[in-house]
Scaffold this motif. Structure first.
Motif, mmCIF file in Angstrom:
data_model
loop_
_atom_site.group_PDB
_atom_site.id
_atom_site.type_symbol
_atom_site.label_atom_id
_atom_site.label_comp_id
_atom_site.label_asym_id
_atom_site.label_seq_id
_atom_site.Cartn_x
_atom_site.Cartn_y
_atom_site.Cartn_z
ATOM 1 N N HIS A 1 0.499 -1.527 0.148
ATOM 2 C CA HIS A 1 0.368 -0.273 0.395
ATOM 3 C C HIS A 1 0.607 1.368 -0.024
ATOM 4 O O HIS A 1 1.925 1.110 0.802
ATOM 5 C CB HIS A 1 -0.904 0.066 1.204
ATOM 6 C CG HIS A 1 -1.727 0.858 0.505
ATOM 7 N ND1 HIS A 1 -1.590 2.456 1.896
ATOM 8 C CD2 HIS A 1 -3.198 1.615 0.394
ATOM 9 C CE1 HIS A 1 -2.589 2.953 1.735
ATOM 10 N NE2 HIS A 1 -3.539 2.875 0.389
ATOM 11 N N GLN A 2 0.665 2.039 -0.568
ATOM 12 C CA GLN A 2 1.591 3.245 -1.043
ATOM 13 C C GLN A 2 0.625 4.454 -0.519
ATOM 14 O O GLN A 2 0.010 4.533 -1.147
ATOM 15 C CB GLN A 2 1.945 3.330 -2.974
ATOM 16 C CG GLN A 2 2.705 4.644 -2.923
ATOM 17 C CD GLN A 2 4.056 4.901 -2.451
ATOM 18 O OE1 GLN A 2 4.678 3.826 -2.272
ATOM 19 N NE2 GLN A 2 4.626 5.963 -1.552
ATOM 20 N N SER A 3 1.049 5.115 0.243
ATOM 21 C CA SER A 3 0.109 5.940 0.624
ATOM 22 C C SER A 3 1.047 7.617 1.139
ATOM 23 O O SER A 3 1.786 7.686 0.832
ATOM 24 C CB SER A 3 -0.534 6.076 2.176
ATOM 25 O OG SER A 3 0.606 6.143 3.101
ATOM 26 N N CYS B 1 3.915 9.570 5.864
ATOM 27 C CA CYS B 1 5.379 9.820 6.228
ATOM 28 C C CYS B 1 6.633 9.723 5.130
ATOM 29 O O CYS B 1 5.945 8.937 3.939
ATOM 30 C CB CYS B 1 5.863 8.726 7.630
ATOM 31 S SG CYS B 1 6.052 7.334 6.532
ATOM 32 N N CYS B 2 7.578 10.234 5.457
ATOM 33 C CA CYS B 2 8.398 9.839 4.352
ATOM 34 C C CYS B 2 7.907 10.344 2.625
ATOM 35 O O CYS B 2 8.625 9.159 1.937
ATOM 36 C CB CYS B 2 8.879 8.715 3.720
ATOM 37 S SG CYS B 2 9.553 7.867 6.259
ATOM 38 N N ASP B 3 7.000 11.689 3.295
ATOM 39 C CA ASP B 3 6.803 12.066 1.960
ATOM 40 C C ASP B 3 6.264 11.450 0.646
ATOM 41 O O ASP B 3 5.980 11.266 -0.828
ATOM 42 C CB ASP B 3 8.425 13.238 1.181
ATOM 43 C CG ASP B 3 8.734 12.034 0.240
ATOM 44 O OD1 ASP B 3 9.215 10.925 -0.262
ATOM 45 O OD2 ASP B 3 10.343 12.232 0.318
ATOM 46 N N GLY B 4 5.837 9.991 1.362
ATOM 47 C CA GLY B 4 5.380 9.236 0.935
ATOM 48 C C GLY B 4 5.726 8.629 -0.280
ATOM 49 O O GLY B 4 5.262 7.914 -1.111
ATOM 50 N N SER B 5 7.608 8.352 0.095
ATOM 51 C CA SER B 5 8.084 7.417 -0.758
ATOM 52 C C SER B 5 7.983 5.809 -0.544
ATOM 53 O O SER B 5 9.296 5.450 -1.117
ATOM 54 C CB SER B 5 9.415 8.036 -1.189
ATOM 55 O OG SER B 5 10.406 8.523 0.170
ATOM 56 N N ASP C 1 -9.081 3.242 -2.330
ATOM 57 C CA ASP C 1 -7.865 2.822 -2.053
ATOM 58 C C ASP C 1 -7.951 2.298 -4.089
ATOM 59 O O ASP C 1 -9.590 1.288 -3.998
ATOM 60 C CB ASP C 1 -7.356 1.591 -1.375
ATOM 61 C CG ASP C 1 -6.980 2.533 -0.483
ATOM 62 O OD1 ASP C 1 -6.257 3.507 -0.656
ATOM 63 O OD2 ASP C 1 -6.759 2.043 0.763
ATOM 64 N N ILE C 2 -6.941 2.513 -4.740
ATOM 65 C CA ILE C 2 -6.932 2.186 -5.718
ATOM 66 C C ILE C 2 -5.857 1.108 -6.051
ATOM 67 O O ILE C 2 -4.709 1.138 -6.269
ATOM 68 C CB ILE C 2 -6.382 3.351 -6.151
ATOM 69 C CG1 ILE C 2 -7.648 4.424 -6.757
ATOM 70 C CG2 ILE C 2 -6.666 2.851 -8.494
ATOM 71 C CD1 ILE C 2 -7.053 6.017 -7.389
ATOM 72 N N LEU C 3 -6.292 0.278 -7.155
ATOM 73 C CA LEU C 3 -5.223 -1.171 -7.454
ATOM 74 C C LEU C 3 -4.823 -0.541 -8.649
ATOM 75 O O LEU C 3 -5.118 -0.279 -9.241
ATOM 76 C CB LEU C 3 -6.213 -2.548 -7.470
ATOM 77 C CG LEU C 3 -5.397 -3.303 -8.407
ATOM 78 C CD1 LEU C 3 -4.053 -3.999 -7.288
ATOM 79 C CD2 LEU C 3 -6.030 -4.735 -8.492
ATOM 80 N N VAL D 1 -0.034 -3.752 -5.978
ATOM 81 C CA VAL D 1 -0.282 -2.918 -5.299
ATOM 82 C C VAL D 1 -1.027 -1.727 -5.241
ATOM 83 O O VAL D 1 -1.724 -1.745 -6.421
ATOM 84 C CB VAL D 1 0.727 -2.224 -5.838
ATOM 85 C CG1 VAL D 1 1.895 -0.747 -5.787
ATOM 86 C CG2 VAL D 1 2.490 -3.568 -6.158
ATOM 87 N N TYR D 2 -1.740 -1.165 -3.807
ATOM 88 C CA TYR D 2 -2.390 0.313 -4.952
ATOM 89 C C TYR D 2 -1.780 1.372 -3.317
ATOM 90 O O TYR D 2 -0.541 0.954 -2.714
ATOM 91 C CB TYR D 2 -3.506 -0.599 -2.915
ATOM 92 C CG TYR D 2 -3.975 -2.437 -2.964
ATOM 93 C CD1 TYR D 2 -5.793 -2.354 -3.975
ATOM 94 C CD2 TYR D 2 -4.056 -2.787 -3.467
ATOM 95 C CE1 TYR D 2 -6.226 -2.856 -3.853
ATOM 96 C CE2 TYR D 2 -4.285 -4.213 -2.966
ATOM 97 C CZ TYR D 2 -5.913 -4.745 -3.387
ATOM 98 O OH TYR D 2 -6.391 -5.079 -3.787
ATOM 99 N N ILE D 3 -2.881 1.772 -3.807
ATOM 100 C CA ILE D 3 -2.307 3.664 -3.352
ATOM 101 C C ILE D 3 -3.760 4.424 -3.309
ATOM 102 O O ILE D 3 -4.482 4.295 -2.848
ATOM 103 C CB ILE D 3 -2.174 4.079 -4.615
ATOM 104 C CG1 ILE D 3 -1.102 5.348 -5.020
ATOM 105 C CG2 ILE D 3 -2.967 4.301 -5.909
ATOM 106 C CD1 ILE D 3 0.177 5.955 -5.959
ATOM 107 N N GLY D 4 -3.375 4.979 -2.438
ATOM 108 C CA GLY D 4 -4.254 5.994 -2.166
ATOM 109 C C GLY D 4 -5.529 6.709 -3.266
ATOM 110 O O GLY D 4 -4.637 6.771 -3.676
ATOM 111 N N LYS D 5 -6.266 7.077 -3.549
ATOM 112 C CA LYS D 5 -7.267 7.705 -3.785
ATOM 113 C C LYS D 5 -6.499 9.242 -4.589
ATOM 114 O O LYS D 5 -6.223 9.182 -5.383
ATOM 115 C CB LYS D 5 -8.321 7.924 -3.861
ATOM 116 C CG LYS D 5 -9.309 8.508 -5.115
ATOM 117 C CD LYS D 5 -10.465 8.815 -4.688
ATOM 118 C CE LYS D 5 -10.936 9.475 -5.939
ATOM 119 N NZ LYS D 5 -12.851 10.304 -5.584
#
Length: 128
Positions: free
Chosen positions: A34-36, A39-43, A59-61, A70-74
């Motif tokens: 999951h990529q949100s 923290c850590c500037d999102g990296s 969340d987006i696949l 691998v998902y990411i916040g919208k």
């Protein structure tokens, strides 16, 4: 599909990331990321055993690498819609709840800007 562009992946992984994923899968079983935008500037993507993190409605696949979804916040997904996410591995400590924590190496998200042809193939070419 746009001429000259055969397939566009929203997420890929380096060979070192794929090897690290395989190492963690051998220990924990099926994984997901999951990529949100936290923290850590999102990296720093967070790596979890499947079932240990609940995906939300926003969340987006993005895709799959090494058998791990691998998902990411919208909000972050919309901000990064013009880029390909590339999972890599670097020295350091992973996120507190991420399975890469305490291994002296961690996952890192890099990005590559899509070409106009790739964006068109993804149907996200911005209006000019």
């Amino acid at each position: 599909m746009t001429e000259g562009v055969t397939k566009v992946d929203r997420v890929t992984a380096t060979p070192s990331a794929l090897a690290f994923i395989a190492e963690l899968q051998a220990e924990y079983g099926p994984l997901m990321f999951h990529q949100s935008g936290g923290c850590c500037d999102g990296s720093s993507p967070m790596c979890y055993a499947v079932g240990d993190f609940h995906i939300g409605a926003s969340d987006i696949l993005l895709g799959e690498v090494g058998g791990a979804k691998v998902y990411i916040g919208k909000a972050q997904g919309e901000a990064w819609a013009h880029t390909q996410l590339i999972l890599d591995v670097v020295p350091g400590r992973g996120g507190m709840f991420s399975l890469d924590n305490g291994r002296e190496k961690r996952f890192l998200s890099r990005a590559r800007v899509f070409s106009d042809a790739e964006l068109e193939a993804l149907n996200v070419l911005p209006e000019r």
